[in-house]
Design a protein around this motif. Structure first.
Motif, short mmCIF file in Angstrom:
data_model
loop_
_atom_site.label_atom_id
_atom_site.label_comp_id
_atom_site.label_asym_id
_atom_site.label_seq_id
_atom_site.Cartn_x
_atom_site.Cartn_y
_atom_site.Cartn_z
N ILE A 4 39.26 -39.98 60.92
CA ILE A 4 38.36 -39.77 62.05
C ILE A 4 38.94 -38.60 62.85
O ILE A 4 40.12 -38.63 63.24
N ARG A 5 38.13 -37.57 63.02
CA ARG A 5 38.60 -36.36 63.69
C ARG A 5 37.62 -35.97 64.80
O ARG A 5 36.42 -36.17 64.66
N PRO A 6 38.13 -35.38 65.90
CA PRO A 6 37.22 -34.90 66.95
C PRO A 6 36.49 -33.64 66.48
O PRO A 6 36.97 -32.90 65.63
N GLY A 35 30.85 -41.61 67.20
CA GLY A 35 30.58 -41.07 65.88
C GLY A 35 29.41 -40.09 65.93
O GLY A 35 28.41 -40.35 66.58
N ASP A 36 29.57 -38.95 65.23
CA ASP A 36 28.54 -37.92 65.26
C ASP A 36 28.15 -37.46 63.86
O ASP A 36 26.98 -37.32 63.57
N MET A 37 29.13 -37.21 62.99
CA MET A 37 28.85 -36.68 61.66
C MET A 37 29.85 -37.23 60.64
O MET A 37 30.91 -37.72 61.02
N VAL A 38 29.47 -37.08 59.39
CA VAL A 38 30.37 -37.41 58.29
C VAL A 38 30.39 -36.20 57.36
O VAL A 38 29.34 -35.69 56.99
N ILE A 39 31.58 -35.77 56.98
CA ILE A 39 31.72 -34.63 56.08
C ILE A 39 32.48 -35.11 54.85
O ILE A 39 33.47 -35.84 54.95
N MET A 40 31.97 -34.69 53.68
CA MET A 40 32.66 -35.06 52.44
C MET A 40 32.51 -33.94 51.42
O MET A 40 31.64 -33.09 51.55
N SER A 41 33.36 -33.97 50.40
CA SER A 41 33.29 -32.96 49.36
C SER A 41 32.03 -33.18 48.52
O SER A 41 31.48 -34.27 48.48
N MET A 42 31.59 -32.13 47.86
CA MET A 42 30.42 -32.23 46.98
C MET A 42 30.66 -33.24 45.87
O MET A 42 29.77 -33.99 45.49
N GLU A 43 31.89 -33.28 45.35
CA GLU A 43 32.23 -34.22 44.28
C GLU A 43 31.99 -35.66 44.72
O GLU A 43 31.36 -36.44 44.00
N ILE A 44 32.48 -36.00 45.89
CA ILE A 44 32.31 -37.36 46.39
C ILE A 44 30.85 -37.64 46.71
O ILE A 44 30.32 -38.71 46.40
#
Length: 87
Positions: A4-6, A35-44
């Motif tokens: 979890i990051r700001p 909570g505002d966004m979720v970021i993930m790699s394309m692979e995941i």
């Protein structure tokens, strides 16, 4: 374990990208402590989407069974596929 990051950490996109790829987990972004966004790699992302598709197909199959759709013999189906596609 997901991180979890700001939102201010998004200034360093290379670091966020590295975290996503190394951890193979989504990074949750907060804004003003929420909570505002979720970021993930394309692979995941692609893996998660494929898994959702499998669950969707299983759900559809379970509904068909519950609705009384007759079962097909697996051996017969695979034999027909081998004959059709030559394998």
């Amino acid at each position: 374990m997901p991180q979890i990051r700001p939102i201010k950490d998004l200034r360093n996109t290379n670091e966020i990208s590295e975290i996503c790829h190394k951890s193979k987990e989504p990074v949750f972004i907060t804004k003003n402590g929420y909570g505002d966004m979720v970021i993930m790699s394309m692979e995941i992302y692609e893996r998660k989407m494929a898994l959702l598709e499998v669950y969707k197909k299983l759900s559809e199959a379970e509904k068909e069974l519950a609705d009384g759709m007759p079962l097909k013999d697996g051996e017969k189906v695979f034999k027909e596929l081998r004959e059709k596609y030559g394998k």
